[in-house]
Enzyme design. Structure first.
Site, PDB file in Angstrom:
ATOM      1  N   ASP A   1       0.937  -1.184  -0.068  1.00  0.00           N
ATOM      2  CA  ASP A   1      -0.010   0.053  -0.058  1.00  0.00           C
ATOM      3  C   ASP A   1       0.836   1.174  -0.082  1.00  0.00           C
ATOM      4  O   ASP A   1       2.161   1.103   0.207  1.00  0.00           O
ATOM      5  CB  ASP A   1      -0.790   0.008   1.250  1.00  0.00           C
ATOM      6  CG  ASP A   1      -2.090   0.962   1.013  1.00  0.00           C
ATOM      7  OD1 ASP A   1      -2.017   1.587   0.194  1.00  0.00           O
ATOM      8  OD2 ASP A   1      -2.740   0.843   2.148  1.00  0.00           O
TER       9      ASP A   1
ATOM     10  N   ASP B   1      -1.881  -2.328   6.614  1.00  0.00           N
ATOM     11  CA  ASP B   1      -1.875  -1.732   7.742  1.00  0.00           C
ATOM     12  C   ASP B   1      -3.391  -1.747   8.064  1.00  0.00           C
ATOM     13  O   ASP B   1      -4.013  -1.333   9.486  1.00  0.00           O
ATOM     14  CB  ASP B   1      -1.156  -0.778   8.120  1.00  0.00           C
ATOM     15  CG  ASP B   1      -1.565   0.451   7.257  1.00  0.00           C
ATOM     16  OD1 ASP B   1      -2.347   0.505   6.586  1.00  0.00           O
ATOM     17  OD2 ASP B   1      -1.227   1.491   7.443  1.00  0.00           O
TER      18      ASP B   1
ATOM     19  N   THR C   1       0.572   4.251   1.841  1.00  0.00           N
ATOM     20  CA  THR C   1       0.678   4.598   3.055  1.00  0.00           C
ATOM     21  C   THR C   1       1.544   3.633   4.102  1.00  0.00           C
ATOM     22  O   THR C   1       1.351   2.437   4.002  1.00  0.00           O
ATOM     23  CB  THR C   1      -0.617   4.976   3.839  1.00  0.00           C
ATOM     24  OG1 THR C   1      -1.440   5.684   2.811  1.00  0.00           O
ATOM     25  CG2 THR C   1      -0.521   5.611   5.266  1.00  0.00           C
TER      26      THR C   1
END
Length: 782
Positions: free
Chosen positions: A301, A537, A303
């Protein structure tokens, strides 16, 4: 069980909690990630091969030849070292596990507090937020748009909206909203426990390496004892010499046992997990280290990997007729109404304030499916989210251009507006303006991605953000293929696997990806033969994490992600993955290398034992002769080689690699042994002399194998080889009497063994070239 009337605001009192503990109405402790010390001792000690060693030792005692029991000392030392190493690894891993353990937030005595999951009791009031995994069964007593994903229990991945009074099941994930839950079942009475499912939804996997080694052991189990019995019986019938029959049969059976190989593999993985724990990386399953070593594709991802995850509002672009303050105030009103505390919400809160006395009549928490959130504040229906999902194609051309430009500059764009009704889809949405969110590039991102590129690992970005924004950030990080991006919101959710395979072949950056699409992209890579790691996450990453071959979660992310991950980065630092990948490759490559050294003895012992059943001669080896050779030629170098840095990509061709090295060496031993056995009768040599020369040639061939396995050489390896050569010389020519070896200081014998020793190098290389590279390397060993 019917829930007691407990105030959601006050929760249980300390006295009520204590009463429930005394009545056994508390949750069960979490399953430990490691074996207990007792289990470690038991597993390492009570093995089939240790049992065979003990039985053989007892039989050797009956011969009175106590020197031949030296092999038991080696087995005991091996077991002791392995046990101590694993216990040390367990302690380090357990220490790290405490830091990564999931907790629950409960209301007790009117105050919120975090507790361990095993401290939960019946009727506890548990606060649940987006990203949490539901620890026990309960009932919703207050909710703010809670949606639950019960796919770990039911297989149904569609979010389920929960209202007050609805049940919540342990093992499910909160994908949207917040709620207060009253606990109705704990421990073995929970829904997950009754279905015999792990609440953590752990992936069950078997190490390919251990599976192959166990397969070898199963075959040996069927071969070892029958051949031993037959060899002993034949020897007794032909010679009637009990002592020699016991000693030679014991030597053959000891030779068949790849002592230390299973131990070495288990201990190497455990030590590797300990090393990673020191680097603040928690390993939840040892086979995951091997899986990571084989990874050739990492899906990540944006982020927390490319960017730091620390967001801030960079700019506000009001629509015509509205002000920037009006836009930020509306966004803040939504955030405060939902009581969000994620990074986006914190950035908006930091940019402006909201009226603390606002009247809230409806809320719509953010969900990965909707891509927007909203609230009815003081009679106005406000919403905030991705422009493509809130307005679709309804945006004016100038606004669409603004959005595209902002995204191309690396900003995340949020549309803020009002609507007639908060529903999916929104009814009569009107744009107030755009908020541009920026995320800083991780300082070490470029170096980290360059490392993975140099290691032959392809990086793919799979994000829920705008593909143009994601691609721009990827370009800043110099990610290969960053110019090839696709908007997954334009791909049908029920597209066939073939469509997804075409997508992953064509694109490297995927934006606007839904949770189910993330999973299907992972499946597409796997269908194309890739070993895939997934980093994430958030709760929207759970399906993809579970599907991947190796899952990595950030500790700062949602419990839902951390609870099913194979690795948890305790400092939420993706840069740590370089060390994790190297550690995985090092341990697996080194085990594959030294395994061939262990299996040489196994292969030649099985072949020789079978041949000598039919020959009118004694098996030409006794335990005391071969024990020092095995220690010098296998055990000692394998210990040092497993510590070597070896970061090449693991290909998974374990048996092929092992057999192309081990089989030619074993055949060399068989041929030289048969030649010396023939010379024994032809030159009328003694059995002790023949056994000594056979053992010396086995030692020489073992060093030849080490020459192959240890490449490329460095000063330490050259020093190791020189030291082992000196050690072998001392065993056979200085301390030979200690190991019941014949005196070889005779020029007549030197005329036999020196030419044979010199010929082992070209002979082994010749057999390896023709048998190993041209025959064995072409066999499918799976």
């Amino acid at each position: 069980m019917a829930a007691h009337k407990i105030s959601p605001d006050q929760g249980l009192s300390t006295k009520q909690v204590q009463e429930r503990f005394e009545n056994g109405q508390h949750n069960l402790p979490l399953k430990p990630l490691t074996r207990s010390i007792g289990q470690i001792i038991q597993v390492n000690t009570f093995t089939l091969f240790n049992l065979v060693n003990v039985v053989l030792g007892a039989l050797i005692i009956t011969t009175g030849s106590y020197k031949n029991l030296l092999f038991l000392g080696v087995a005991i030392i091996n077991t002791a070292i392995g046990t101590i190493q694993e216990i040390q690894a367990k302690r380090q891993i357990d220490k790290m596990s405490i830091l990564a353990a999931a907790h629950a937030t409960v209301i007790r005595d009117g105050h919120q507090q975090k507790i361990d999951l095993e401290q939960l009791v019946m009727d506890d009031m548990v606060i649940l937020k987006r990203g949490d995994q539901i620890p026990v069964d309960g009932t919703v007593v207050a909710t703010n748009g809670l949606e639950s994903d019960e796919s770990p229990l039911t297989g149904e991945s569609r979010p389920i909206t929960k209202k007050v009074g609805d049940p919540l099941l342990s093992g499910a994930f909160v994908v949207s909203g917040q709620a207060t839950m009253q606990v109705t079942a704990v421990g073995k009475d929970t829904f997950a426990a009754k279905l015999s499912l792990e609440a953590k939804a752990e992936k069950t996997r078997q190490s390919q390496l251990l599976a192959t080694i166990n397969r070898i052991i199963r075959v040996l189990t069927y071969v070892l004892i029958p051949i031993g019995v037959i060899l002993f019986s034949v020897s007794m019938i032909r010679r009637g010499n009990y002592n020699r029959a016991i000693l030679t049969t014991s030597a053959a059976m000891i030779g068949m046992i790849p002592e230390g190989l299973v131990l070495l593999t288990n201990v190497a993985l455990a030590v590797s997990a300990r090393n990673l724990a020191v680097k603040r990386v928690l390993v939840r399953a040892l086979p995951a280290i091997e899986a990571l070593a084989r990874v050739d594709t990492i899906c990540l991802d944006k982020t927390g990997t490319i960017t730091s995850g620390k967001l801030k509002v960079a700019n506000t672009l009001p629509a015509t007729g509205h002000t920037a303050e009006e836009v930020t105030s509306a966004a803040a009103a939504i955030v405060y109404a939902l009581n969000d505390d994620n990074e986006t919400a914190l950035a908006i809160k930091a940019a402006t304030d909201a009226d603390a006395n606002q009247q809230i009549t409806q809320t719509m928490p953010f969900s990965s499916a909707r891509k927007w959130s909203g609230a009815v504040v003081d009679g106005r229906a406000l919403f905030m989210g991705a422009p493509q999902f809130t307005f679709g194609e309804q945006l004016p051309a100038d606004i669409a251009t603004q959005i595209k430009q902002a995204a191309s500059n690396g900003y995340r764009v949020l549309a803020v507006g009002t609507a007639k009704t908060l529903a999916q889809p929104l009814v009569n949405p009107e744009l107030l303006g755009l908020i541009l969110i920026t995320d800083e590039l991780r300082p070490t991102a470029i170096n980290t991605f360059d490392f993975f590129k140099s290691q032959g690992v392809a990086l793919k970005v799979i994000s829920g953000d705008d593909p143009i924004t994601v691609a721009n950030i990827a370009k800043q990080a110099r990610l290969e293929g960053a110019d090839r991006s696709v908007d997954m919101s334009k791909v049908a959710a029920d597209a066939t696997d073939a469509d997804f395979q075409a997508l992953v072949k064509q694109y490297n950056v995927f934006g606007r990806v839904t949770p189910d699409q993330k999973k299907q992209l992972i499946m597409a890579y796997q269908a194309l033969g890739h070993t895939v790691a997934m980093t994430g996450d958030g709760v929207n990453d759970v399906l993809a994490l579970r599907q991947s071959d190796c899952s990595i979660a950030m500790a700062s992310g949602a419990d839902a992600a951390s609870s099913i991950a194979d690795f948890v980065l305790l400092d939420s630092n993706f840069d740590a993955m370089t060390g994790v990948l190297n550690e995985g490759r090092r341990v697996i490559n080194n085990i594959e290398s030294v395994a061939s050294m262990y299996l040489v003895k196994t292969i030649y012992s099985v072949i020789l034992a079978t041949i000598f059943v039919f020959l009118p001669l004694d098996y030409p080896i006794v335990p005391i002769n071969i024990t020092p050779v095995s220690a010098i030629g296998v055990a000692i170098p394998s210990f040092f080689l497993t510590l070597e840095p070896n970061f090449e990509r693991v290909t998974g061709q374990f048996m092929q690699k092992v057999m192309t090295v081990a089989a030619p060496a074993a055949i060399s031993v068989v041929i030289y042994t048969l030649l010396l056995t023939w010379l024994e009768s032809f030159l009328n040599l003694s059995f002790d002399t023949t056994s000594t020369m056979v053992a010396m040639l086995i030692g020489t061939i073992s060093l030849n194998v080490l020459l192959v396995v240890a490449r490329p050489f460095n000063r330490l390896k050259v020093g190791l080889l020189a030291s082992l050569s000196v050690a072998l010389f001392l065993v056979f020519f200085v301390f030979n009497h200690v190991f019941s070896l014949a005196n070889l200081w005779h020029w007549q014998l030197a005329l036999i063994y020196l030419p044979l020793m010199a010929s082992t190098v070209p002979f082994y290389l010749f057999i390896q070239e023709f048998l190993g590279r041209r025959v064995l390397s072409k066999i499918n060993w799976h």
